[in-house]
Design a protein around this motif. Sequence first.
Motif, PDB file in Angstrom:
ATOM      1  N   TRP A  30     182.639 -26.551  51.662  1.00  0.00           N
ATOM      2  CA  TRP A  30     183.332 -27.338  52.660  1.00  0.00           C
ATOM      3  C   TRP A  30     182.301 -27.904  53.612  1.00  0.00           C
ATOM      4  N   MET A  31     182.448 -29.168  53.955  1.00  0.00           N
ATOM      5  CA  MET A  31     181.488 -29.798  54.850  1.00  0.00           C
ATOM      6  C   MET A  31     181.570 -29.190  56.242  1.00  0.00           C
ATOM      7  N   ARG A  32     180.439 -28.857  56.763  1.00  0.00           N
ATOM      8  CA  ARG A  32     180.392 -28.385  58.141  1.00  0.00           C
ATOM      9  C   ARG A  32     179.499 -29.338  58.923  1.00  0.00           C
ATOM     10  N   PRO A  33     179.777 -29.481  60.211  1.00  0.00           N
ATOM     11  CA  PRO A  33     178.912 -30.365  60.982  1.00  0.00           C
ATOM     12  C   PRO A  33     177.525 -29.745  61.142  1.00  0.00           C
ATOM     13  N   ALA A  34     176.504 -30.566  61.003  1.00  0.00           N
ATOM     14  CA  ALA A  34     175.144 -30.068  61.166  1.00  0.00           C
ATOM     15  C   ALA A  34     174.855 -29.891  62.649  1.00  0.00           C
ATOM     16  N   PRO A  35     174.332 -28.721  63.061  1.00  0.00           N
ATOM     17  CA  PRO A  35     174.032 -28.519  64.476  1.00  0.00           C
ATOM     18  C   PRO A  35     172.863 -29.369  64.973  1.00  0.00           C
ATOM     19  N   CYS A  36     171.896 -29.617  64.097  1.00  0.00           N
ATOM     20  CA  CYS A  36     170.778 -30.477  64.497  1.00  0.00           C
ATOM     21  C   CYS A  36     170.161 -31.118  63.262  1.00  0.00           C
ATOM     22  N   PHE A  37     169.269 -32.078  63.505  1.00  0.00           N
ATOM     23  CA  PHE A  37     168.642 -32.828  62.423  1.00  0.00           C
ATOM     24  C   PHE A  37     167.594 -31.966  61.718  1.00  0.00           C
ATOM     25  N   PRO A  38     167.439 -31.999  60.424  1.00  0.00           N
ATOM     26  CA  PRO A  38     168.265 -32.754  59.484  1.00  0.00           C
ATOM     27  C   PRO A  38     169.447 -31.935  58.973  1.00  0.00           C
ATOM     28  N   ALA A  39     170.492 -32.630  58.549  1.00  0.00           N
ATOM     29  CA  ALA A  39     171.611 -31.958  57.896  1.00  0.00           C
ATOM     30  C   ALA A  39     171.103 -31.400  56.571  1.00  0.00           C
ATOM     31  N   VAL A  40     171.562 -30.208  56.207  1.00  0.00           N
ATOM     32  CA  VAL A  40     171.091 -29.601  54.951  1.00  0.00           C
ATOM     33  C   VAL A  40     172.269 -29.203  54.064  1.00  0.00           C
ATOM     34  N   ASN A  41     172.000 -29.179  52.790  1.00  0.00           N
ATOM     35  CA  ASN A  41     172.943 -28.595  51.839  1.00  0.00           C
ATOM     36  C   ASN A  41     172.241 -27.412  51.205  1.00  0.00           C
ATOM     37  N   VAL A  42     172.941 -26.287  51.119  1.00  0.00           N
ATOM     38  CA  VAL A  42     172.335 -25.079  50.542  1.00  0.00           C
ATOM     39  C   VAL A  42     173.115 -24.683  49.290  1.00  0.00           C
ATOM     40  N   TRP A  43     172.369 -24.436  48.220  1.00  0.00           N
ATOM     41  CA  TRP A  43     172.956 -24.045  46.938  1.00  0.00           C
ATOM     42  C   TRP A  43     172.307 -22.725  46.544  1.00  0.00           C
ATOM     43  N   ALA A  44     173.057 -21.892  45.839  1.00  0.00           N
ATOM     44  CA  ALA A  44     172.470 -20.612  45.444  1.00  0.00           C
ATOM     45  C   ALA A  44     173.003 -20.139  44.098  1.00  0.00           C
ATOM     46  N   ASN A  45     172.211 -19.331  43.440  1.00  0.00           N
ATOM     47  CA  ASN A  45     172.693 -18.512  42.325  1.00  0.00           C
ATOM     48  C   ASN A  45     171.965 -17.171  42.443  1.00  0.00           C
ATOM     49  N   GLU A  46     172.113 -16.307  41.478  1.00  0.00           N
ATOM     50  CA  GLU A  46     171.523 -14.970  41.617  1.00  0.00           C
ATOM     51  C   GLU A  46     169.999 -14.983  41.667  1.00  0.00           C
ATOM     52  N   GLU A  47     169.414 -16.022  41.110  1.00  0.00           N
ATOM     53  CA  GLU A  47     167.960 -16.095  41.031  1.00  0.00           C
ATOM     54  C   GLU A  47     167.310 -16.688  42.274  1.00  0.00           C
ATOM     55  N   GLY A  48     168.100 -17.393  43.048  1.00  0.00           N
ATOM     56  CA  GLY A  48     167.496 -18.033  44.217  1.00  0.00           C
ATOM     57  C   GLY A  48     168.390 -19.078  44.836  1.00  0.00           C
ATOM     58  N   GLN A  49     167.761 -19.962  45.578  1.00  0.00           N
ATOM     59  CA  GLN A  49     168.531 -20.955  46.300  1.00  0.00           C
ATOM     60  C   GLN A  49     167.790 -22.280  46.378  1.00  0.00           C
ATOM     61  N   VAL A  50     168.557 -23.319  46.595  1.00  0.00           N
ATOM     62  CA  VAL A  50     167.993 -24.656  46.723  1.00  0.00           C
ATOM     63  C   VAL A  50     168.510 -25.251  48.024  1.00  0.00           C
ATOM     64  N   VAL A  51     167.596 -25.814  48.804  1.00  0.00           N
ATOM     65  CA  VAL A  51     167.994 -26.475  50.049  1.00  0.00           C
ATOM     66  C   VAL A  51     167.628 -27.946  49.920  1.00  0.00           C
ATOM     67  N   THR A  52     168.572 -28.822  50.208  1.00  0.00           N
ATOM     68  CA  THR A  52     168.266 -30.248  50.182  1.00  0.00           C
ATOM     69  C   THR A  52     168.536 -30.845  51.556  1.00  0.00           C
ATOM     70  N   ALA A  53     167.777 -31.877  51.878  1.00  0.00           N
ATOM     71  CA  ALA A  53     167.963 -32.575  53.157  1.00  0.00           C
ATOM     72  C   ALA A  53     167.574 -34.030  52.963  1.00  0.00           C
ATOM     73  N   GLU A  54     168.260 -34.893  53.662  1.00  0.00           N
ATOM     74  CA  GLU A  54     167.934 -36.315  53.575  1.00  0.00           C
ATOM     75  C   GLU A  54     166.987 -36.679  54.713  1.00  0.00           C
ATOM     76  N   LEU A  55     165.778 -37.077  54.347  1.00  0.00           N
ATOM     77  CA  LEU A  55     164.762 -37.410  55.346  1.00  0.00           C
ATOM     78  C   LEU A  55     164.128 -38.759  55.009  1.00  0.00           C
ATOM     79  N   PRO A  56     164.901 -39.824  55.096  1.00  0.00           N
ATOM     80  CA  PRO A  56     164.332 -41.134  54.734  1.00  0.00           C
ATOM     81  C   PRO A  56     163.217 -41.536  55.687  1.00  0.00           C
TER      82      PRO A  56
END
Lengths: 134, 145
Positions: free
Chosen positions: B32-58
């Motif tokens: 569910w989308m949550r408001p980002a508290p500060c720049f940059p907004a991030v998306n966090v993905w995970a599985n048992e092996e680890g996690q992936v963080v993405t951010a838009e930084l044009p």
Amino acid sequence: MSKEIEVKKKQEIAPAEGQERARDRSLFVPLADIYETDDSVYVAADMPGVNENSVDITLDKNVLTIRGEVDAVAPQGYRPVYLEYGVGDYERKFVLSNEIDREKIEASVKDGVLSLKLPKVGPAIARKITVKKG
Amino acid sequence: MFDRLYTPSVWSEMERLQREMNRLFNAFSPGWMRPAPCFPAVNVWANEEGQVVTAELPGVKMDDLDISVVNDTLTISGKRETAEPAGNGKYHRQERECGSFSRTISLPYPVDADKVEAVMEEGVLRITLPRAEADKPRKITVKSA
């Protein structure tokens, strides 16, 4: 110390009533800068995820349309845990007040930023019209 | 009375919400989308092996970006510089902000800091953070007595 960048929510464009988009994606408005000098208009737009092959620029009369398609998918094998931004295509239109020399438009995409140089036609003639008292 | 042509705008708003929710669930369930508290907004993905963080930084160069990890805390900081425009003109609109940023995120799992990888592609940062070996779930074999 430079000022801190404020977070801005990506502005989404809802499809018009009773219409659906061909691409099953969200559509966002890219943030843009427009700068004008005596001989050119410069446009810069933040379109992360867009490259030179997925961007489309059209100038129809004086309406400049910039579009970008983003096909980024979720990381494979991962589940989302925390999402703050949506990913989708970009579209924005600007009405330009100057006549543009179409042949000389320059466009480039670097680090997710689209840069456009739109040279104006001919020398800019500034004319001041004095209004006489009737 | 309930002619759709004259229904109040509340309905179209509800329909829009419904459409949006459907799309969200289709695309990223169960997130569910949550408001980002500060720049940059991030998306966090995970599985048992680890996690992936993405951010838009044009417009942010990899050299201007600083990523650090301590246990399960990730810090992304950096700056975005203004490209000085040619000649002396004027801005009609200036929506793209420049300046510095710093964001600290708590991750689902502690991280193996040596194996962290960060890629910047077309203005999108993607950090892969493998889960620390000590934190990984262990399969327990039950021996027969």
